[in-house]
Design a protein around this motif. Structure first.
Motif, PDB file in Angstrom:
ATOM      1  N   GLY A  80       0.804  -1.210   0.000  1.00 46.14           N
ATOM      2  CA  GLY A  80       0.000   0.000   0.000  1.00 46.14           C
ATOM      3  C   GLY A  80       0.835   1.257   0.000  1.00 46.14           C
ATOM      4  N   LEU A  81       0.244   2.315  -0.549  1.00 44.53           N
ATOM      5  CA  LEU A  81       0.890   3.631  -0.594  1.00 44.53           C
ATOM      6  C   LEU A  81       0.394   4.502   0.552  1.00 44.53           C
ATOM      7  N   GLU A  82       0.141   3.900   1.685  1.00 46.32           N
ATOM      8  CA  GLU A  82      -0.399   4.635   2.821  1.00 46.32           C
ATOM      9  C   GLU A  82       0.594   4.585   3.977  1.00 46.32           C
ATOM     10  N   ASP A  83       0.133   5.052   5.133  1.00 46.29           N
ATOM     11  CA  ASP A  83       0.958   4.943   6.328  1.00 46.29           C
ATOM     12  C   ASP A  83       1.054   3.501   6.808  1.00 46.29           C
ATOM     13  N   SER A  84       0.143   2.669   6.355  1.00 46.85           N
ATOM     14  CA  SER A  84       0.161   1.266   6.717  1.00 46.85           C
ATOM     15  C   SER A  84      -0.222   0.449   5.493  1.00 46.85           C
ATOM     16  N   CYS A  85      -0.096  -0.840   5.588  1.00 45.22           N
ATOM     17  CA  CYS A  85      -0.409  -1.723   4.472  1.00 45.22           C
ATOM     18  C   CYS A  85      -1.905  -1.834   4.221  1.00 45.22           C
ATOM     19  N   GLY A  86      -2.728  -1.402   5.127  1.00 44.51           N
ATOM     20  CA  GLY A  86      -4.163  -1.560   4.932  1.00 44.51           C
ATOM     21  C   GLY A  86      -4.585  -2.962   5.328  1.00 44.51           C
ATOM     22  N   ILE A  87      -5.375  -3.601   4.496  1.00 38.57           N
ATOM     23  CA  ILE A  87      -5.892  -4.933   4.797  1.00 38.57           C
ATOM     24  C   ILE A  87      -4.785  -5.960   4.596  1.00 38.57           C
ATOM     25  N   LYS A  88      -4.500  -6.681   5.665  1.00 36.32           N
ATOM     26  CA  LYS A  88      -3.462  -7.717   5.607  1.00 36.32           C
ATOM     27  C   LYS A  88      -4.131  -9.069   5.440  1.00 36.32           C
ATOM     28  N   LYS A  89      -3.708  -9.826   4.434  1.00 39.30           N
ATOM     29  CA  LYS A  89      -4.200 -11.185   4.220  1.00 39.30           C
ATOM     30  C   LYS A  89      -3.119 -12.146   4.670  1.00 39.30           C
ATOM     31  N   VAL A  90      -3.535 -13.307   5.113  1.00 41.80           N
ATOM     32  CA  VAL A  90      -2.578 -14.355   5.439  1.00 41.80           C
ATOM     33  C   VAL A  90      -2.335 -15.163   4.174  1.00 41.80           C
ATOM     34  N   LYS A  91      -1.074 -15.345   3.836  1.00 40.11           N
ATOM     35  CA  LYS A  91      -0.684 -16.055   2.624  1.00 40.11           C
ATOM     36  C   LYS A  91       0.103 -17.304   2.993  1.00 40.11           C
ATOM     37  N   THR A  92      -0.276 -18.442   2.435  1.00 36.19           N
ATOM     38  CA  THR A  92       0.517 -19.651   2.600  1.00 36.19           C
ATOM     39  C   THR A  92       1.706 -19.519   1.653  1.00 36.19           C
ATOM     40  N   THR A 129       9.479  -0.931   3.971  1.00 35.38           N
ATOM     41  CA  THR A 129       8.997   0.433   3.744  1.00 35.38           C
ATOM     42  C   THR A 129       9.979   1.124   2.812  1.00 35.38           C
ATOM     43  N   ALA A 130       9.476   1.638   1.698  1.00 35.07           N
ATOM     44  CA  ALA A 130      10.312   2.353   0.730  1.00 35.07           C
ATOM     45  C   ALA A 130       9.754   3.758   0.541  1.00 35.07           C
ATOM     46  N   VAL A 131      10.629   4.745   0.560  1.00 31.30           N
ATOM     47  CA  VAL A 131      10.238   6.144   0.354  1.00 31.30           C
ATOM     48  C   VAL A 131      10.977   6.655  -0.870  1.00 31.30           C
ATOM     49  N   THR A 132      10.218   7.166  -1.851  1.00 28.88           N
ATOM     50  CA  THR A 132      10.789   7.742  -3.065  1.00 28.88           C
ATOM     51  C   THR A 132      10.563   9.243  -3.025  1.00 28.88           C
ATOM     52  N   GLN A 133      11.617  10.014  -3.271  1.00 28.64           N
ATOM     53  CA  GLN A 133      11.538  11.477  -3.257  1.00 28.64           C
ATOM     54  C   GLN A 133      12.155  12.010  -4.539  1.00 28.64           C
ATOM     55  N   VAL A 134      11.331  12.579  -5.416  1.00 28.51           N
ATOM     56  CA  VAL A 134      11.809  13.208  -6.641  1.00 28.51           C
ATOM     57  C   VAL A 134      11.333  14.651  -6.604  1.00 28.51           C
ATOM     58  N   GLY A 135      12.258  15.571  -6.340  1.00 27.04           N
ATOM     59  CA  GLY A 135      11.889  16.974  -6.180  1.00 27.04           C
ATOM     60  C   GLY A 135      10.934  17.135  -5.010  1.00 27.04           C
ATOM     61  N   ALA A 136       9.778  17.753  -5.258  1.00 27.65           N
ATOM     62  CA  ALA A 136       8.788  17.957  -4.198  1.00 27.65           C
ATOM     63  C   ALA A 136       7.814  16.784  -4.095  1.00 27.65           C
ATOM     64  N   ILE A 137       7.904  15.836  -5.002  1.00 28.74           N
ATOM     65  CA  ILE A 137       6.974  14.698  -5.003  1.00 28.74           C
ATOM     66  C   ILE A 137       7.562  13.551  -4.183  1.00 28.74           C
ATOM     67  N   SER A 138       6.756  13.037  -3.251  1.00 29.06           N
ATOM     68  CA  SER A 138       7.196  11.964  -2.375  1.00 29.06           C
ATOM     69  C   SER A 138       6.134  10.870  -2.348  1.00 29.06           C
ATOM     70  N   ALA A 139       6.577   9.632  -2.305  1.00 29.32           N
ATOM     71  CA  ALA A 139       5.656   8.494  -2.201  1.00 29.32           C
ATOM     72  C   ALA A 139       6.257   7.464  -1.253  1.00 29.32           C
ATOM     73  N   LYS A 140       5.379   6.829  -0.471  1.00 26.81           N
ATOM     74  CA  LYS A 140       5.816   5.808   0.472  1.00 26.81           C
ATOM     75  C   LYS A 140       5.077   4.515   0.161  1.00 26.81           C
ATOM     76  N   LEU A 141       5.809   3.420   0.023  1.00 24.87           N
ATOM     77  CA  LEU A 141       5.225   2.114  -0.246  1.00 24.87           C
ATOM     78  C   LEU A 141       5.583   1.172   0.893  1.00 24.87           C
ATOM     79  N   LYS A 142       4.556   0.549   1.469  1.00 28.38           N
ATOM     80  CA  LYS A 142       4.776  -0.459   2.502  1.00 28.38           C
ATOM     81  C   LYS A 142       4.337  -1.802   1.935  1.00 28.38           C
ATOM     82  N   ALA A 143       5.111  -2.845   2.202  1.00 32.38           N
ATOM     83  CA  ALA A 143       4.798  -4.172   1.673  1.00 32.38           C
ATOM     84  C   ALA A 143       5.141  -5.246   2.689  1.00 32.38           C
ATOM     85  N   LYS A 144       4.384  -6.344   2.619  1.00 32.42           N
ATOM     86  CA  LYS A 144       4.632  -7.528   3.443  1.00 32.42           C
ATOM     87  C   LYS A 144       4.443  -8.743   2.544  1.00 32.42           C
TER      88      LYS A 144
END
Length: 198
Positions: free
Chosen positions: A27-39, A51-66
């Motif tokens: 998710g591109l939020e402060d958290s992953c949102g809905i977490k599913k259990v994966k086998t 958690t990855a943060v991309t900053q290009v000039g004034a544009i910033s995006a944060k991606l969280k993944a599990k």
């Protein structure tokens, strides 16, 4: 003898039915949102949170993944416009919590990073980033990325597919100045996707 065989068969019965599982989300939020259990698929023995943060000039995006991971290392990496931290663990559903935001506090170390064709920019390393990293690949032209990385990240990325060479060094600005023709974002995304998904 029959007791030994019975115990062995009972052991196989109980261990064969257990599958390793992790939380999965992106998710591109402060958290992953809905977490599913994966086998997890065969061969995956770790869970990861990133958690990855991309900053290009004034544009910033944060991606969280599990997700599940075959090979994973806890640590952080700073490639100039992309900062990433990851936490890995090896028990069922142990990746419930998000990886911390990549640290912004400098630890005093500096490394070169590439911005377009120019690899003479410097970036301040933070947290556990105690190495400078350089990765190269060839997709018709030479592609190079440079930046800061934790030693554990350096040890993991040596097996990235499509990357011909990854080297890490521990001295200040030890990853050298070099300008080359490159597609920085393509190589960076390949490296980041490998680290996030494996």
């Amino acid at each position: 003898m029959d007791l030994q065989i019975s115990v062995f068969l009972l052991f196989i019965l109980f261990t064969a039915g257990h599958s390793f599982s992790c939380y999965e989300c992106a998710g591109l939020e402060d958290s992953c949102g809905i977490k599913k259990v994966k086998t997890c698929p065969r061969g995956s023995s770790k869970c990861m949170s990133s958690t990855a943060v991309t900053q290009v000039g004034a544009i910033s995006a944060k991606l969280k993944a599990k997700d599940c991971a075959v090979d994973c290392a806890s640590g952080s990496m700073n490639l100039g416009i992309i900062k990433r931290s990851s936490v890995c663990c090896n028990t069922d559903r142990c990746n419930l919590h998000d990886a911390p935001d990549p640290s912004i506090d400098s630890n005093g170390k500096k490394c070169y990073f590439c911005d377009g064709k120019n690899c003479s920019n410097t970036v301040s390393c933070s947290g556990s980033e105690d190495h400078c990293i350089t990765s190269t690949a060839s997709y018709g032209e030479l592609l190079v990325i440079k930046g800061c990385a934790s030693k554990s990240i350096c040890d993991t990325v040596t097996s990235v597919n499509d990357v011909q060479r990854t080297s890490c060094c521990s001295g200040n600005l030890c990853n050298g100045v070099q300008s080359v023709t490159q597609s920085f974002l393509f190589l960076c995304c390949s490296l980041l996707s490998f680290i996030l998904l494996h």
